[in-house]
Design an enzyme around this catalytic site. Sequence first.
Site, PDB file in Angstrom:
ATOM      1  N   HIS A 142       0.832  -1.206   0.000  1.00 39.40           N
ATOM      2  CA  HIS A 142       0.000   0.000   0.000  1.00 39.40           C
ATOM      3  C   HIS A 142       0.869   1.259   0.000  1.00 39.40           C
ATOM      4  CE1 HIS A 142      -3.430  -2.568   0.723  1.00 39.40           C
ATOM      5  NE2 HIS A 142      -4.243  -1.533   0.822  1.00 39.40           N
ATOM      6  N   HIS A 185       1.254  -3.764   9.223  1.00 43.04           N
ATOM      7  CA  HIS A 185       2.633  -3.632   8.756  1.00 43.04           C
ATOM      8  C   HIS A 185       3.518  -3.133   9.884  1.00 43.04           C
ATOM      9  CE1 HIS A 185       2.805  -4.530   4.504  1.00 43.04           C
ATOM     10  NE2 HIS A 185       1.720  -3.818   4.269  1.00 43.04           N
TER      11      HIS A 185
END
Length: 249
Positions: free
Chosen positions: A161, A210
């Site tokens: 992303h 993440h």
Amino acid sequence: MKASLSSGRPVIGHASAIWRRLRLNEIGPLGALLTLSTLGWAFFYLADEVGEGSTAALDRKILLSLRNPADLSDPIGPRWLEETMRDITGLGSVFTIVFVTAAVASYLALTRKHRVALLVIAAVGGGEIVSTVLKLFYHRPRPDLVPHGMEVFTASFPSGHAMMSAIAYLTLAILLARLNPERRVKALVLVIGVATTLLVGVSRVYLGVHWPSDVLAGWCVGAAWAALCWFVALQLQRSGEVEAPDPPP
């Protein structure tokens, strides 16, 4: 008085033309290559540090600082903030990136900038391939320190992303800024591109999907790819392969 003013216009116009040529042929390419080399080095340095485990302590500290100590499944802040972060992280999803890229490319094609439209598609499509290859190569597991705020399906390093938002939004911002001669428009487009990229990366850490080092690595690769696309666009524009910016009024 009128004669002096009119005689000064060619001098000003000549100086402006020289400055534009310098930006196109000297300053722009050098800046793009310097950015590319610096961010490329930063990514490989960070990847090496992650492989050695040097970032583990800081990653854990930052991730835990964004959670309620009494309940690690609860991100800090009000409930609406968590929902907002989910909305923001969607800006870096594959669907959104494809949609935005297609929309911008369609606009460029309709305004008769067909080659720039093809460059946009190639830049974002190539970036997606790079992102996939890097994830498969490093294959870092997702964080298991805190519960995830949403479903994830791929490896963790680098953040797809963060990387794709940098590739798409920075590349689009740079190319669109190149097509408009007004400085205010250039600044607005670049600020929006940078802000969107940063917000998407922060949202990934906030949602616990993440490690911070994943996001930082994604930013480095994405921005490096955008710099490479900037360099290519400058070279193609100089050779006349892509359309030059519209002349100022």
